[in-house]
Design a protein around this motif. Structure first.
Motif, PDB file in Angstrom:
ATOM      1  N   THR A   1       4.001   3.254  -5.024  1.00 36.94           N
ATOM      2  CA  THR A   1       5.125   3.421  -4.107  1.00 36.94           C
ATOM      3  C   THR A   1       5.009   2.438  -2.948  1.00 36.94           C
ATOM      4  O   THR A   1       4.037   1.679  -2.847  1.00 36.94           O
TER       5      THR A   1
ATOM      6  N   TYR B   1       6.844   5.093   2.411  1.00 37.98           N
ATOM      7  CA  TYR B   1       7.598   6.212   1.863  1.00 37.98           C
ATOM      8  C   TYR B   1       6.767   7.492   1.774  1.00 37.98           C
ATOM      9  O   TYR B   1       7.321   8.566   1.520  1.00 37.98           O
TER      10      TYR B   1
ATOM     11  N   ASP C   1       7.033  11.335   1.227  1.00 34.45           N
ATOM     12  CA  ASP C   1       8.284  11.719   0.562  1.00 34.45           C
ATOM     13  C   ASP C   1       8.346  11.250  -0.884  1.00 34.45           C
ATOM     14  O   ASP C   1       8.882  11.953  -1.752  1.00 34.45           O
ATOM     15  N   ASP C   2       7.844  10.055  -1.159  1.00 33.75           N
ATOM     16  CA  ASP C   2       7.835   9.526  -2.521  1.00 33.75           C
ATOM     17  C   ASP C   2       6.392   9.521  -3.002  1.00 33.75           C
ATOM     18  O   ASP C   2       5.681   8.534  -2.874  1.00 33.75           O
TER      19      ASP C   2
ATOM     20  N   PHE D   1       9.210   1.922  -8.929  1.00 34.39           N
ATOM     21  CA  PHE D   1       9.011   2.431  -7.571  1.00 34.39           C
ATOM     22  C   PHE D   1       9.744   1.525  -6.591  1.00 34.39           C
ATOM     23  O   PHE D   1       9.801   0.312  -6.771  1.00 34.39           O
TER      24      PHE D   1
END
Length: 392
Positions: A229, A233, A236-237, A304
């Motif tokens: 990722t 982020y 959250d990701d 991603f």
């Protein structure tokens, strides 16, 4: 009902095929189409590519308007399942181009886990969308032998009745250099190994870049669940890939590409996390648990996202603790990578900058995981001038 073989249908029979030629394509898995005509109009079209596990069925009304579209995909060997079905109804006076926008639209999608998703636009594009979900196994049929289309046609609501190969049909015919359709082939990994061929030169537009490889440390995977990722982020990701490996600490290699005519300008081409010292026999796209490759169209991929010019590998169990690590990374211009927290994260600058990037899983001949490779798609875009602001 008359049956015609061709490269496809596009308001005409495109590049007609003999039955023998179509049968040969069927046997080798190559794309071709089966067109059913009813007098001087097309009734239904099957687009088939068994190498891709694909069969698409289009049904037309008496005004040559597309009124149904069914997609069957191969799941278990020798079996097709209904992936999706779309229908358009009503609007009797609408023309061919207006019809799909004003007719009532219904779509049903079946997921491999048994989830069924229904979507409706009662007023076409002029109204709202309603969505309902439930669980129902997808309808299934055997992969049909060549020429035996009745069962797949019936699944798509096509009543073919008596069908015979057309000796002299009345549909329009034209030739074309390409077929009017292609099966939905998602992005393939290509020669991933070449991204780590030190000294190799690759073209980018009318310029060249030379590859170098650099061992940059080891990544700790205490849970064995890898996350790729943008570090900004996190958390959250932070969903890991569905494929996990044994917990451990694994070496990371970065491939850097440098312009031969501008040695100060270099970019990260790919990053490899090596799980085992074995030869890769095949590559596959790394997916998260809720990602279904049947959702991908031609050249699409699940990847991603990057919005801060930096990407990373991190273990799922480290996500919360490293949520703010990105603040200390900067732009990663020199060098183009960083190891955070004694191997808790490996970060790098992302190709040409922001975007979406795939990760490939390399497997050995026995199916075991050899490596994960984050592909920065450096050589897929002829425009290399998307410099980030830190390159000045």
């Amino acid at each position: 009902m008359e049956l015609i073989y061709a490269d496809g249908w596009d308001k005409a029979v495109v590049n007609p095929l003999t039955a023998d030629a179509a049968a040969a394509r069927d046997a080798e898995g190559s794309p071709y189409s089966v067109i059913l005509s009813n007098g001087a109009r097309v009734h239904a079209v099957l687009d088939i590519s068994w190498d891709d596990g694909y069969c698409g069925i289009s049904r037309f009304d008496a005004k040559s308007r597309l009124v149904a579209r069914h997609v069957l995909r191969q799941g278990r060997p020798g079996e097709l399942f209904l992936r999706s079905a779309e229908t358009w109804t009503g609007a009797p006076d609408a023309g061919e181009y207006e019809f799909p926008h004003v007719a009532a639209w219904h779509s049903t999608t079946y997921k491999p886990d048994g989830l069924r998703i229904d979507q409706d636009k009662a007023d076409g594009d002029r109204g709202g969308l309603s969505v309902t979900q439930g669980h129902e196994p997808a309808p299934r049929v055997p992969v049909p032998p060549f020429g035996q289309w009745a069962e797949v046609l019936a699944l798509a609501g096509v009543e073919a009745g008596d069908v015979a190969e057309a000796a002299d049909h009345r549909l329009p015919v034209r030739t074309a250099s390409e077929a009017p359709w292609e099966p939905p082939r998602s992005m393939s990994p290509g020669p991933v190994e070449d991204l780590f061929e030190a000294g190799a030169e690759r073209a980018v537009g009318d310029r060249w870049m030379r590859l170098t490889t650099h061992p940059v440390g080891r990544l700790r995977l205490p849970s064995g669940r890898l996350v790729a990722t943008d570090p900004s982020y996190l958390p959250d990701d932070s969903e890991p890939f569905a494929v996990s490996v044994m917990p451990g600490t694994y070496p990371v290699t970065i491939s850097v590409a440098t312009f031969t005519d501008d040695p100060g300008h270099h970019r990260v081409a790919a990053v490899r996390l090596e799980i085992a010292a074995q030869q890769v026999a095949r590559w596959e796209m790394a997916l998260k648990a809720d990602q279904d490759p049947f959702d991908l169209d031609s050249e699409e991929f699940f990847g991603f996202g990057v919005d801060a010019g930096v990407a990373c590998f991190v273990d799922a169990s480290e996500v919360a603790a490293l949520a703010d690590a990105w603040r200390e990374l900067g732009g990663l211009v020199a060098p183009r990578h960083a190891v955070v927290g004694d191997g808790r994260m490996v970060a790098w600058s992302s190709g040409w900058g922001d975007g979406s990037y795939p990760t490939w899983i390399g497997r050995a001949a026995d199916g075991s995981v050899v490596c994960f490779v984050a592909d920065m798609l450096l050589f897929d875009d002829d425009d290399e001038e998307e410099d980030d602001e830190d390159d000045d």
